[in-house]
Design an enzyme around this catalytic site. Sequence first.
Site, PDB file in Angstrom:
ATOM      1  N   THR A 131       0.826  -1.218   0.000  1.00 37.76           N
ATOM      2  CA  THR A 131       0.000   0.000   0.000  1.00 37.76           C
ATOM      3  C   THR A 131       0.856   1.263   0.000  1.00 37.76           C
ATOM      4  O   THR A 131       1.984   1.260   0.519  1.00 37.76           O
ATOM      5  CB  THR A 131      -0.909   0.007   1.252  1.00 37.76           C
ATOM      6  OG1 THR A 131      -1.435   1.317   1.451  1.00 37.76           O
ATOM      7  CG2 THR A 131      -0.172  -0.381   2.510  1.00 37.76           C
TER       8      THR A 131
ATOM      9  N   TYR B 285      -1.253   0.084  10.223  1.00 36.72           N
ATOM     10  CA  TYR B 285      -1.565  -0.655   8.986  1.00 36.72           C
ATOM     11  C   TYR B 285      -0.377  -0.567   8.011  1.00 36.72           C
ATOM     12  O   TYR B 285       0.135  -1.593   7.533  1.00 36.72           O
ATOM     13  CB  TYR B 285      -2.841  -0.066   8.373  1.00 36.72           C
ATOM     14  CG  TYR B 285      -3.086  -0.455   6.946  1.00 36.72           C
ATOM     15  CD1 TYR B 285      -3.256  -1.797   6.591  1.00 36.72           C
ATOM     16  CD2 TYR B 285      -3.151   0.508   5.938  1.00 36.72           C
ATOM     17  CE1 TYR B 285      -3.486  -2.149   5.257  1.00 36.72           C
ATOM     18  CE2 TYR B 285      -3.386   0.160   4.620  1.00 36.72           C
ATOM     19  CZ  TYR B 285      -3.542  -1.166   4.285  1.00 36.72           C
ATOM     20  OH  TYR B 285      -3.768  -1.518   2.972  1.00 36.72           O
TER      21      TYR B 285
HETATM   22  N1  LIG Z   1      -8.971  -1.236  -1.111  1.00 37.70           N
HETATM   23  C1  LIG Z   1      -7.946  -0.409  -1.227  1.00 37.70           C
HETATM   24  O1  LIG Z   1      -8.098   0.734  -1.637  1.00 37.70           O
HETATM   25  C2  LIG Z   1      -6.547  -0.889  -0.873  1.00 37.70           C
HETATM   26  C3  LIG Z   1      -5.480   0.032  -0.955  1.00 37.70           C
HETATM   27  C4  LIG Z   1      -4.199  -0.415  -0.657  1.00 37.70           C
HETATM   28  C5  LIG Z   1      -3.976  -1.730  -0.327  1.00 37.70           C
HETATM   29  N2  LIG Z   1      -5.021  -2.591  -0.232  1.00 37.70           N
HETATM   30  C6  LIG Z   1      -4.764  -3.989   0.160  1.00 37.70           C
HETATM   31  O2  LIG Z   1      -5.419  -4.858  -0.739  1.00 37.70           O
HETATM   32  C7  LIG Z   1      -5.817  -6.039  -0.080  1.00 37.70           C
HETATM   33  C8  LIG Z   1      -7.277  -6.324  -0.349  1.00 37.70           C
HETATM   34  O3  LIG Z   1      -8.065  -5.221   0.104  1.00 37.70           O
HETATM   35  P1  LIG Z   1      -9.652  -5.246  -0.011  1.00 37.70           P
HETATM   36  O4  LIG Z   1     -10.105  -3.832  -0.084  1.00 37.70           O
HETATM   37  O5  LIG Z   1     -10.049  -6.185  -1.055  1.00 37.70           O
HETATM   38  O6  LIG Z   1     -10.020  -5.814   1.428  1.00 37.70           O
HETATM   39  P2  LIG Z   1     -11.205  -6.798   1.855  1.00 37.70           P
HETATM   40  O7  LIG Z   1     -11.375  -6.602   3.324  1.00 37.70           O
HETATM   41  O8  LIG Z   1     -12.383  -6.621   0.973  1.00 37.70           O
HETATM   42  O9  LIG Z   1     -10.597  -8.233   1.571  1.00 37.70           O
HETATM   43  C9  LIG Z   1      -9.695  -8.871   2.451  1.00 37.70           C
HETATM   44  C10 LIG Z   1     -10.077 -10.335   2.494  1.00 37.70           C
HETATM   45  O10 LIG Z   1      -9.131 -11.023   3.321  1.00 37.70           O
HETATM   46  C11 LIG Z   1      -9.828 -11.886   4.230  1.00 37.70           C
HETATM   47  N3  LIG Z   1      -8.972 -12.023   5.415  1.00 37.70           N
HETATM   48  C12 LIG Z   1      -8.583 -11.026   6.257  1.00 37.70           C
HETATM   49  N4  LIG Z   1      -7.775 -11.511   7.216  1.00 37.70           N
HETATM   50  C13 LIG Z   1      -7.638 -12.849   6.961  1.00 37.70           C
HETATM   51  C14 LIG Z   1      -6.920 -13.903   7.598  1.00 37.70           C
HETATM   52  N5  LIG Z   1      -6.187 -13.690   8.706  1.00 37.70           N
HETATM   53  N6  LIG Z   1      -6.991 -15.131   7.062  1.00 37.70           N
HETATM   54  C15 LIG Z   1      -7.751 -15.377   5.964  1.00 37.70           C
HETATM   55  N7  LIG Z   1      -8.448 -14.427   5.319  1.00 37.70           N
HETATM   56  C16 LIG Z   1      -8.402 -13.172   5.818  1.00 37.70           C
HETATM   57  C17 LIG Z   1     -11.161 -11.194   4.481  1.00 37.70           C
HETATM   58  O11 LIG Z   1     -12.179 -12.061   4.896  1.00 37.70           O
HETATM   59  C18 LIG Z   1     -11.450 -10.585   3.093  1.00 37.70           C
HETATM   60  O12 LIG Z   1     -12.186 -11.477   2.276  1.00 37.70           O
HETATM   61  C19 LIG Z   1      -5.471  -5.842   1.395  1.00 37.70           C
HETATM   62  O13 LIG Z   1      -4.242  -6.492   1.650  1.00 37.70           O
HETATM   63  C20 LIG Z   1      -5.314  -4.340   1.521  1.00 37.70           C
HETATM   64  O14 LIG Z   1      -4.423  -4.007   2.541  1.00 37.70           O
HETATM   65  C21 LIG Z   1      -6.305  -2.207  -0.490  1.00 37.70           C
END
Ligand SMILES: NC(=O)c1ccc[n+]([C@@H]2O[C@H](COP(=O)([O-])OP(=O)(O)OC[C@H]3O[C@@H](n4cnc5c(N)ncnc54)[C@H](O)[C@@H]3O)[C@@H](O)[C@H]2O)c1
Length: 327
Positions: free
Chosen positions: A117, A141
């Site tokens: 990120t 985070y």
């Molecule tokens: N959405 C954004 O704008 C953004 C920006 C930068 C980085 N990210 C990164 O992208 C990734 C996905 O983000 P997202 O928005 O799709 O999030 P999200 O919360 O929709 O998806 C995360 C998924 O991981 C699963 N999960 C969480 N902890 C877990 C664990 N310990 N074991 C198994 N499953 C687990 C959750 O159930 C969920 O389905 C993340 O790593 C986030 O940090 C997202």
Amino acid sequence: MTKILVTGGAGYIGSHACKVLAREGYTPIVFDNISTGWEEAVKFGPLEKGDLLDRARLDEVFAKHKPDAIMHFAALSQVGESMQVPGWYWRSNVLGAVNLCEAAVEAGCAKFIFSSTCATYGDQDGVVLDENSLQMPINAYGASKRAIEDILANFGETFELKHVIFRYFNVAGGDEAAEIGEFHRPETHLIPIVLDAVDGKRDKLTIYGTDYDTPDGTCIRDYVHVMDLVEAHVLGLKWLEAGKDSRAFNLGTGSGFSVREVMNAAGQVTNRPVPYEEGDRRPGDATRLVSGSSRAIDELGWKPRRSTMPQMIEDAWRWHQTGHYEK
Ligand SMILES: NC(=O)c1ccc[n+]([C@@H]2O[C@H](COP(=O)([O-])OP(=O)(O)OC[C@H]3O[C@@H](n4cnc5c(N)ncnc54)[C@H](O)[C@@H]3O)[C@@H](O)[C@H]2O)c1
């Protein structure tokens, strides 16, 4: 068919990655504890329920499917929450990643694509952040994600485990067919919150801080369309399949939008007013996060096609109007 272990594949970005992987001829195997994701979003390959902190369960899934590569999306990812309960972030994100790396090495899975990120860069106001910028996170985070980048580097020095790190800026929009989309509960991302306010699912949007040193006083972020973002992941996979070295890439567009600009764009796309109030700053929010993204374009051949603000809002709005997983 080549199998890809997609951790977090029931979540917003992971489910879009599964759709594109399936389209490209891969089999996505979702590993997810359904803590913030949705079983309904797992449509393109099998779901293996499990938690990254459960090493034995991970080993079982590696033994069963023998994936060729990992796309690691699973994480806790709310900046505000990470400032309230930092221990959750260090335990779940960092120990979870250590488990995943160890399980991968033991199973002989040597390709690892990681969702990092822009929060790893911290608050470097006025600077366009490229991959060589200092990583100085200002919240737990971002710190947990930077730590995982270090873990991947260490594992790569010791074992046969090559990685591609993608540092996302703000991900937005959704699948063109609105088959899947963004749905977090609680929602913390600006565009879906604005859309909730537009159609009365919440009273109003709160702007956190109107006294930042930006032209309209609100924070500035760089937005990238989720489909463009996951297409970059497939290019990252092909990079590793071609035997290239571990590498980090930013994924953003290089254009910043303030909170007020996003609200105005949403008002135009939906043709409705956006109810809002002005609130205080939140701890851990950077003033301006804008990406220098030429490395992904030059080296991976990435071509973002849908990452304009009206397109991202239009796609998110189409999904929003389906009633998504609330049905
Ligand atoms: N959405 C954004 O704008 C953004 C920006 C930068 C980085 N990210 C990164 O992208 C990734 C996905 O983000 P997202 O928005 O799709 O999030 P999200 O919360 O929709 O998806 C995360 C998924 O991981 C699963 N999960 C969480 N902890 C877990 C664990 N310990 N074991 C198994 N499953 C687990 C959750 O159930 C969920 O389905 C993340 O790593 C986030 O940090 C997202």
